[in-house]
Design a protein around this motif. Sequence first.
Motif, PDB file in Angstrom:
ATOM      1  N   LYS A  71      43.775  29.584  39.314  1.00 36.50           N
ATOM      2  CA  LYS A  71      43.249  29.927  37.999  1.00 36.50           C
ATOM      3  C   LYS A  71      43.537  31.403  37.742  1.00 36.50           C
ATOM      4  CE  LYS A  71      39.745  26.323  37.803  1.00 36.50           C
ATOM      5  NZ  LYS A  71      38.313  25.986  37.629  1.00 36.50           N
ATOM      6  N   ASP A  72      43.237  31.853  36.523  1.00 39.15           N
ATOM      7  CA  ASP A  72      43.648  33.202  36.119  1.00 39.15           C
ATOM      8  C   ASP A  72      43.134  34.291  37.053  1.00 39.15           C
ATOM      9  OD1 ASP A  72      44.977  32.101  34.010  1.00 39.15           O
ATOM     10  OD2 ASP A  72      43.549  32.735  32.475  1.00 39.15           O
ATOM     11  N   THR A  73      41.859  34.236  37.438  1.00 39.09           N
ATOM     12  CA  THR A  73      41.307  35.289  38.295  1.00 39.09           C
ATOM     13  C   THR A  73      42.032  35.343  39.629  1.00 39.09           C
ATOM     14  OG1 THR A  73      39.132  35.145  37.241  1.00 39.09           O
ATOM     15  CG2 THR A  73      39.234  36.157  39.432  1.00 39.09           C
ATOM     16  N   GLY A  74      42.189  34.190  40.269  1.00 42.26           N
ATOM     17  CA  GLY A  74      42.890  34.149  41.550  1.00 42.26           C
ATOM     18  C   GLY A  74      44.327  34.615  41.432  1.00 42.26           C
ATOM     19  N   HIS A  75      45.002  34.182  40.391  1.00 41.40           N
ATOM     20  CA  HIS A  75      46.393  34.589  40.167  1.00 41.40           C
ATOM     21  C   HIS A  75      46.490  36.101  39.965  1.00 41.40           C
ATOM     22  CE1 HIS A  75      50.475  34.582  38.403  1.00 41.40           C
ATOM     23  NE2 HIS A  75      49.967  35.426  37.530  1.00 41.40           N
ATOM     24  N   ASN A  76      45.619  36.634  39.105  1.00 42.55           N
ATOM     25  CA  ASN A  76      45.702  38.055  38.780  1.00 42.55           C
ATOM     26  C   ASN A  76      45.396  38.941  39.989  1.00 42.55           C
ATOM     27  OD1 ASN A  76      46.244  37.190  36.214  1.00 42.55           O
ATOM     28  ND2 ASN A  76      44.291  37.822  35.336  1.00 42.55           N
ATOM     29  N   ILE A  77      44.410  38.552  40.795  1.00 38.33           N
ATOM     30  CA  ILE A  77      44.099  39.346  41.982  1.00 38.33           C
ATOM     31  C   ILE A  77      45.258  39.292  42.964  1.00 38.33           C
ATOM     32  CG2 ILE A  77      42.558  39.563  43.979  1.00 38.33           C
ATOM     33  CD1 ILE A  77      40.292  38.571  42.151  1.00 38.33           C
ATOM     34  N   ARG A  78      45.878  38.128  43.091  1.00 36.93           N
ATOM     35  CA  ARG A  78      47.037  38.009  43.986  1.00 36.93           C
ATOM     36  C   ARG A  78      48.180  38.904  43.528  1.00 36.93           C
ATOM     37  NH1 ARG A  78      48.703  34.258  48.020  1.00 36.93           N
ATOM     38  NH2 ARG A  78      46.560  33.514  47.889  1.00 36.93           N
ATOM     39  N   MET A  79      48.370  39.029  42.224  1.00 39.24           N
ATOM     40  CA  MET A  79      49.491  39.804  41.694  1.00 39.24           C
ATOM     41  C   MET A  79      49.215  41.308  41.670  1.00 39.24           C
ATOM     42  SD  MET A  79      51.735  37.515  41.241  1.00 39.24           S
ATOM     43  CE  MET A  79      52.989  38.497  40.422  1.00 39.24           C
ATOM     44  N   THR A  80      47.964  41.701  41.431  1.00 42.96           N
ATOM     45  CA  THR A  80      47.651  43.130  41.247  1.00 42.96           C
ATOM     46  C   THR A  80      46.863  43.734  42.397  1.00 42.96           C
ATOM     47  OG1 THR A  80      45.560  42.731  40.083  1.00 42.96           O
ATOM     48  CG2 THR A  80      47.581  42.758  38.750  1.00 42.96           C
ATOM     49  N   GLU A  81      46.219  42.887  43.216  1.00 45.58           N
ATOM     50  CA  GLU A  81      45.431  43.336  44.362  1.00 45.58           C
ATOM     51  C   GLU A  81      44.128  44.031  43.966  1.00 45.58           C
ATOM     52  OE1 GLU A  81      46.414  43.305  47.989  1.00 45.58           O
ATOM     53  OE2 GLU A  81      47.579  41.657  47.169  1.00 45.58           O
ATOM     54  N   VAL A  82      43.707  43.925  42.700  1.00 43.97           N
ATOM     55  CA  VAL A  82      42.480  44.600  42.272  1.00 43.97           C
ATOM     56  C   VAL A  82      41.672  43.695  41.347  1.00 43.97           C
ATOM     57  CG1 VAL A  82      43.475  46.914  42.493  1.00 43.97           C
ATOM     58  CG2 VAL A  82      43.563  45.746  40.277  1.00 43.97           C
ATOM     59  N   PHE A  83      40.371  44.002  41.263  1.00 49.28           N
ATOM     60  CA  PHE A  83      39.497  43.322  40.308  1.00 49.28           C
ATOM     61  C   PHE A  83      38.241  44.153  40.140  1.00 49.28           C
ATOM     62  CE2 PHE A  83      38.491  41.727  44.516  1.00 49.28           C
ATOM     63  CZ  PHE A  83      37.110  41.589  44.551  1.00 49.28           C
ATOM     64  N   THR A  84      37.480  43.867  39.102  1.00 51.02           N
ATOM     65  CA  THR A  84      36.230  44.578  38.843  1.00 51.02           C
ATOM     66  C   THR A  84      35.111  43.572  38.657  1.00 51.02           C
ATOM     67  OG1 THR A  84      37.376  46.455  37.841  1.00 51.02           O
ATOM     68  CG2 THR A  84      35.045  46.190  37.300  1.00 51.02           C
ATOM     69  N   VAL A  85      34.021  43.798  39.382  1.00 48.74           N
ATOM     70  CA  VAL A  85      32.837  42.946  39.279  1.00 48.74           C
ATOM     71  C   VAL A  85      31.835  43.634  38.363  1.00 48.74           C
ATOM     72  CG1 VAL A  85      30.811  42.117  40.528  1.00 48.74           C
ATOM     73  CG2 VAL A  85      33.093  41.745  41.464  1.00 48.74           C
ATOM     74  N   ASN A  86      31.508  42.967  37.267  1.00 49.60           N
ATOM     75  CA  ASN A  86      30.520  43.457  36.313  1.00 49.60           C
ATOM     76  C   ASN A  86      29.238  42.644  36.478  1.00 49.60           C
ATOM     77  OD1 ASN A  86      32.344  45.225  34.341  1.00 49.60           O
ATOM     78  ND2 ASN A  86      33.464  43.357  34.848  1.00 49.60           N
ATOM     79  N   ILE A  87      28.112  43.316  36.667  1.00 47.21           N
ATOM     80  CA  ILE A  87      26.841  42.635  36.825  1.00 47.21           C
ATOM     81  C   ILE A  87      26.368  42.138  35.461  1.00 47.21           C
ATOM     82  CG2 ILE A  87      24.448  42.860  37.590  1.00 47.21           C
ATOM     83  CD1 ILE A  87      26.580  43.005  39.837  1.00 47.21           C
TER      84      ILE A  87
END
Length: 203
Positions: A71-87
């Motif tokens: 899915k998009d989140t998994g794909h994007n993290i695999r491609m960019t190696e980063v993500f942001t968690v918003n509470i």
Amino acid sequence: MAVSFDFKKLGERERYKLMIGTIIPRPIALVTTVDEHGRINAAPFSFFNCLSADPPILAIGVENNADMSFKDTGHNIRMTEVFTVNIVSFAIAEAMHVCGSKYPRGVDELKEAGLTAVPGEKVASPFIAEAPAAFECRRHVTLELGRSRQIILGEIVYAHYRDGVVDPERLHVDPAAVDAIARLGGDTCATIRDRFEMLTPKL
């Protein structure tokens, strides 16, 4: 008399229902990422928590599509190696729910939900201005769990807090200002407004 279940004899959906109905409350991470073309994605995850402070590690459980594609989140993290968690606070709960809709790839869920993307300080993924707190993360390691899911561990590299949420001197976070919500079973959510204290016992 107790009711017991042999998890080896249950189907995936049956195990899921028992787990999400029992392991409660679960905090909600509204995860923002960007794809390799810089397009923003936002999706909520209640399979989420902090695991370590040294190093500062949090985890999200990201489900794959039925055909094992990301899915998009998994794909994007695999491609960019980063993500942001918003509470997710109560104030943005409905907007979080909008982000959980199944939009086509490339649709900016934050715009659809009326939330404001702010450029990250250390990573390419943005944080959400309306969120009470956000953690910029670099992917630490990904655990592949069979066909259905990845557990993505992220190392926190930068944190953002909305004004009035944290005391910058004492580093005390005001839970009332965070006003976080959590998932229970099914479609039910809860707030953290009912609280009590239990002091750590001393021998």
